[in-house]
Write an enzyme that holds these catalytic residues in place. Structure first.
Site, PDB file in Angstrom:
ATOM      1  N   CYS A  21       0.921  -1.222   0.047  1.00 58.16           N
ATOM      2  CA  CYS A  21       0.006   0.197  -0.037  1.00 58.16           C
ATOM      3  C   CYS A  21       0.935   1.230   0.117  1.00 58.16           C
ATOM      4  CB  CYS A  21      -1.035   0.013   1.379  1.00 58.16           C
ATOM      5  SG  CYS A  21      -0.348  -0.382   2.865  1.00 58.16           S
ATOM      6  N   LYS A  62      -4.980  -9.105  12.208  1.00 57.48           N
ATOM      7  CA  LYS A  62      -4.904  -7.463  12.027  1.00 57.48           C
ATOM      8  C   LYS A  62      -6.409  -7.117  11.598  1.00 57.48           C
ATOM      9  CE  LYS A  62      -2.886  -4.086   8.778  1.00 57.48           C
ATOM     10  NZ  LYS A  62      -1.933  -3.709   7.981  1.00 57.48           N
ATOM     11  N   ARG A  67     -10.276  -1.211   3.642  1.00 57.90           N
ATOM     12  CA  ARG A  67      -9.511  -2.444   3.588  1.00 57.90           C
ATOM     13  C   ARG A  67     -10.299  -3.470   4.375  1.00 57.90           C
ATOM     14  NH1 ARG A  67      -5.164   0.039   2.020  1.00 57.90           N
ATOM     15  NH2 ARG A  67      -3.832   1.333   3.427  1.00 57.90           N
ATOM     16  N   LYS A  75      -3.009  -6.841  16.334  1.00 58.27           N
ATOM     17  CA  LYS A  75      -2.947  -5.342  15.918  1.00 58.27           C
ATOM     18  C   LYS A  75      -4.595  -5.022  15.517  1.00 58.27           C
ATOM     19  CE  LYS A  75      -1.587  -2.428  12.517  1.00 58.27           C
ATOM     20  NZ  LYS A  75      -0.851  -2.341  11.091  1.00 58.27           N
TER      21      LYS A  75
HETATM   22  C1  PBG Z   1       0.263  -1.604   5.885  1.00 59.17           C
HETATM   23  C2  PBG Z   1       0.228  -1.157   7.340  1.00 59.17           C
HETATM   24  C3  PBG Z   1      -0.422  -0.454   8.169  1.00 59.17           C
HETATM   25  C4  PBG Z   1      -0.014  -0.372   9.454  1.00 59.17           C
HETATM   26  C5  PBG Z   1       1.048  -1.415   9.379  1.00 59.17           C
HETATM   27  N1  PBG Z   1       1.120  -1.592   8.149  1.00 59.17           N
HETATM   28  C6  PBG Z   1      -1.803   0.398   7.643  1.00 59.17           C
HETATM   29  C7  PBG Z   1      -2.920  -0.321   7.303  1.00 59.17           C
HETATM   30  O1  PBG Z   1      -3.155  -1.366   7.045  1.00 59.17           O
HETATM   31  O2  PBG Z   1      -3.674   0.671   6.584  1.00 59.17           O
HETATM   32  C8  PBG Z   1      -0.673   0.518  10.494  1.00 59.17           C
HETATM   33  C9  PBG Z   1       0.284   0.888  11.538  1.00 59.17           C
HETATM   34  C10 PBG Z   1      -0.294   1.838  12.719  1.00 59.17           C
HETATM   35  O3  PBG Z   1      -1.379   2.369  12.402  1.00 59.17           O
HETATM   36  O4  PBG Z   1       0.411   2.324  13.290  1.00 59.17           O
HETATM   37  N2  PBG Z   1      -0.474  -2.593   5.499  1.00 59.17           N
HETATM   38 ZN    ZN Z   2      -0.958  -2.522   3.078  1.00 61.90          ZN
END
Ligand code: PBG
Ligand code: ZN
Length: 338
Positions: free
Chosen positions: A134, A207, A229, A260
């Site tokens: 991304c 996640k 997403r 996460k």
């Molecule tokens: C990339 C990614 C993200 C985060 C970590 N790797 C953003 C997302 O998934 O939109 C979020 C980290 C944070 O908010 O500190 N995919």
């Molecule tokens: Zn991503």
């Protein structure tokens, strides 16, 4: 006949026998009986590395966090080392983006170059790389788009290539954050084929599709141009599904896993801890950091106490390690207190 319960306050003399306060009486006693302790070795510090020269750009929604060009990395690494932070998690901010995010696996891409630089500047530092598309796609989605949707299977080879190129540059651990099905297996295969049998995969296994990533998307320039997403990240209502996600990633060859976000998902960390014996890392994400910083700036909370209490709660919930933007400051406070 009525028997008196001597443990009940006031039963005989008015004095309780069970006094839990005995073990809270002084700092020395409290420290002696504490079950969970934080230490700098628990933390991993995220770093945003940006293409260009002489850039140290503070992220407005994340005070104290910077986009750093490679020539400005050294002082930051020194500060982290002095704070006894054992590792960093790298995110790249590239100059050019395209439809398939080819910057993610460019041999001279920003993360690949950052890994090489950190290897030289801080040889003892654990270097973990975030593997996703991304930050490198012009549409901001985590993979290849087909008819406006992220196509799972066309994205897998790109992720695999990205992970292998990170390992080739010298990354200690690769951390796929995309949430495509089958990515851990695809990455494992690509790593092994490239001779990186010894490179572990730390998958973002559980996640969630979270509003707490808002500030990060400013920092990494990775907000999706349209949509969201939710077709690949998890639904916040689901807890049992997290255990399924973790089990699948472990089956596919993940060595460690990430849960996460952390703060709203402490129950998931605990459930994962009880169900699996692998190391668990909690990701204390950007929105959690931003809320604390904002309230602290207003003078509404005691930042130091709030941060240490929050990080402690993640560890108490079962996290072995914590990825946190507070890493450097929290570690310094812990060293001061020690
Ligand atoms: C990339 C990614 C993200 C985060 C970590 N790797 C953003 C997302 O998934 O939109 C979020 C980290 C944070 O908010 O500190 N995919
Ligand atoms: Zn991503």
């Amino acid at each position: 006949m009525r028997t008196l319960d001597p443990t009940r306050e006031g039963a005989i003399t008015g004095a309780p026998i069970r006094r839990t306060r005995r073990l809270r009486r002084s700092p020395a006693v409290r420290t002696f009986v504490r079950e969970t302790r934080l230490q700098p070795a628990d933390f991993i510090a995220p770093l945003f590395v940006i293409e260009g020269d002489d850039i140290r750009h503070e992220i407005p929604s994340m005070p104290g966090q910077f986009q750093l060009s490679l020539d400005r990395l050294e002082p930051e690494l020194n500060a982290l080392r002095e704070a006894r932070i054992p590792g960093v998690l790298l995110f790249g901010v590239p100059r050019h983006k395209d439809a398939i995010g080819s910057g993610a696996f460019a041999p001279d891409g920003i993360v690949q170059e950052a890994v090489r630089r950190i290897r030289l500047l801080a040889p003892g530092m654990l270097v973990i790389t975030d593997v996703c598309a991304c930050e490198y796609t012009d549409h901001g989605h985590c993979g290849v788009l087909v008819d406006g949707e992220v196509d799972n299977d066309q994205t897998l080879p790109l992720l695999a290539r990205t992970a292998a190129s990170h390992a080739g540059a010298g990354a200690d651990i690769v951390a796929p954050s995309d949430m495509m099905d089958g990515r851990v297996a695809a990455i494992r295969r690509a790593l092994d084929e490239a001779g990186h049998h010894a490179t572990p995969i730390m998958s973002y296994a559980a996640k969630y599709a979270s509003a707490y990533y808002g500030p990060f998307r400013d920092a990494a320039g990775s907000a999706p141009a349209f949509g969201d997403r939710r077709s690949h990240q998890m639904d916040p209502g689901n807890a049992r599904e997290a255990l399924r996600e973790i089990a699948i990633d472990l089956d596919e060859g993940a060595d460690l896993i990430i849960v996460k976000p952390a703060l709203s998902y402490l129950d998931i960390i605990r459930a994962a801890r009880d169900a699996f014996d692998i190391p668990i890392t909690a990701y204390n994400v950007s929105g959690e950091y931003a809320m604390v910083k904002a309230a602290a700036r207003m003078g509404w909370i005691d930042e130091r106490r709030i941060v240490l209490e929050t990080l402690l709660s993640m560890k108490r919930a079962g996290a072995d390690r914590i990825i946190t933007y507070h890493a450097k400051e929290a570690a310094r406070w812990l060293l001061e207190d020690a």
